[in-house]
Design a protein around this motif. Structure first.
Motif, PDB file in Angstrom:
ATOM      1  N   GLY A  93       0.825  -1.215   0.000  1.00  0.00           N
ATOM      2  CA  GLY A  93       0.000   0.000   0.000  1.00  0.00           C
ATOM      3  C   GLY A  93       0.852   1.255   0.000  1.00  0.00           C
ATOM      4  N   TRP A  94       1.908   1.236   0.822  1.00  0.00           N
ATOM      5  CA  TRP A  94       2.815   2.382   0.844  1.00  0.00           C
ATOM      6  C   TRP A  94       3.481   2.568  -0.517  1.00  0.00           C
ATOM      7  CZ3 TRP A  94       8.195   2.329   0.315  1.00  0.00           C
ATOM      8  CH2 TRP A  94       8.823   3.549   0.529  1.00  0.00           C
ATOM      9  N   VAL A  96       2.335   1.644  -3.547  1.00  0.00           N
ATOM     10  CA  VAL A  96       1.356   2.159  -4.524  1.00  0.00           C
ATOM     11  C   VAL A  96       1.106   3.641  -4.267  1.00  0.00           C
ATOM     12  CG1 VAL A  96      -1.073   2.008  -5.222  1.00  0.00           C
ATOM     13  CG2 VAL A  96       0.282  -0.074  -4.961  1.00  0.00           C
ATOM     14  N   HIS A  97       0.952   4.026  -3.018  1.00  0.00           N
ATOM     15  CA  HIS A  97       0.723   5.426  -2.681  1.00  0.00           C
ATOM     16  C   HIS A  97       1.881   6.304  -3.172  1.00  0.00           C
ATOM     17  CE1 HIS A  97      -0.174   8.987  -0.322  1.00  0.00           C
ATOM     18  NE2 HIS A  97       1.064   8.952   0.147  1.00  0.00           N
ATOM     19  N   THR A  98       3.114   5.840  -2.947  1.00  0.00           N
ATOM     20  CA  THR A  98       4.284   6.608  -3.350  1.00  0.00           C
ATOM     21  C   THR A  98       4.360   6.739  -4.864  1.00  0.00           C
ATOM     22  OG1 THR A  98       5.444   5.821  -1.398  1.00  0.00           O
ATOM     23  CG2 THR A  98       6.790   6.753  -3.139  1.00  0.00           C
ATOM     24  N   VAL A 100       1.881   6.487  -7.126  1.00  0.00           N
ATOM     25  CA  VAL A 100       0.776   7.315  -7.646  1.00  0.00           C
ATOM     26  C   VAL A 100       1.046   8.782  -7.351  1.00  0.00           C
ATOM     27  CG1 VAL A 100      -1.673   7.851  -7.304  1.00  0.00           C
ATOM     28  CG2 VAL A 100      -0.929   5.486  -7.563  1.00  0.00           C
ATOM     29  N   LYS A 101       1.574   9.068  -6.173  1.00  0.00           N
ATOM     30  CA  LYS A 101       1.861  10.456  -5.818  1.00  0.00           C
ATOM     31  C   LYS A 101       2.949  11.050  -6.715  1.00  0.00           C
ATOM     32  CE  LYS A 101       3.829  12.155  -1.882  1.00  0.00           C
ATOM     33  NZ  LYS A 101       4.039  12.180  -0.444  1.00  0.00           N
ATOM     34  N   SER A 102       3.975  10.249  -7.035  1.00  0.00           N
ATOM     35  CA  SER A 102       5.064  10.784  -7.845  1.00  0.00           C
ATOM     36  C   SER A 102       4.704  10.852  -9.320  1.00  0.00           C
ATOM     37  CB  SER A 102       6.326   9.944  -7.644  1.00  0.00           C
ATOM     38  OG  SER A 102       6.115   8.638  -8.138  1.00  0.00           O
ATOM     39  N   ALA A 112      -6.442  15.361  -5.376  1.00  0.00           N
ATOM     40  CA  ALA A 112      -6.384  14.927  -3.985  1.00  0.00           C
ATOM     41  C   ALA A 112      -6.858  16.030  -3.049  1.00  0.00           C
ATOM     42  CB  ALA A 112      -4.960  14.501  -3.628  1.00  0.00           C
ATOM     43  N   ARG A 116     -10.077  15.960  -0.517  1.00  0.00           N
ATOM     44  CA  ARG A 116      -9.942  16.281   0.907  1.00  0.00           C
ATOM     45  C   ARG A 116     -10.934  17.372   1.318  1.00  0.00           C
ATOM     46  NH1 ARG A 116      -4.317  17.871   1.282  1.00  0.00           N
ATOM     47  NH2 ARG A 116      -3.776  16.485  -0.390  1.00  0.00           N
TER      48      ARG A 116
END
Length: 125
Positions: A93-94, A96-98, A100-102, A112, A116
């Motif tokens: 999960g970490w 994939v998050h990294t 997608v963010k980059s 995002a 929020r």
């Protein structure tokens, strides 16, 4: 409530031999009692003693002796596997998050932020 029979008394004859008190020879002068100490069973044998006392037989006792530790080992292995899978899910999960963010760029960051803000508005009422 104790279902076990009373222990049989053992006496020592003058020649050093031991006999049951109810089988003493008639010529025996006086009793010499041999004290037998019956100690408490260790905790892992309590179930087996109860099983034997209730008359279920040696099969149940053998099953308790064999399958008890086997069950503990199996549950420990299952818990270790679940802990490893939880750790793996966290790492993935970490990752994939990294990624997608980059890769997302400014549009992803703006999306995002919008999500929020919308979530915060819904919470306020």
């Amino acid at each position: 409530m104790n279902h076990l029979p009373e222990p049989t008394r053992v006496v020592q004859l003058p020649d050093g031999t031991h006999v049951y008190a109810d089988q003493m020879p008639a010529t025996f002068a006086g009793p010499q009692v041999v004290h037998q100490h019956i100690h408490q069973a260790p905790p892992d044998r309590t179930v087996q003693r109860i099983a034997l006392g209730s008359g279920v037989g040696a099969g149940a006792v053998a099953a308790g002796v064999y399958f008890g530790p086997l069950l503990i080992g199996a549950l420990t292995a299952i818990a270790a596997n679940l802990a490893f899978l939880a750790f793996l899910a966290l790492v993935l999960g970490w990752g994939v998050h990294t990624v997608v963010k980059s890769v997302g760029g400014p549009e992803g960051a703006q999306a995002a932020k919008n999500v929020r803000k919308a979530t915060a508005r819904r919470r306020r009422g």
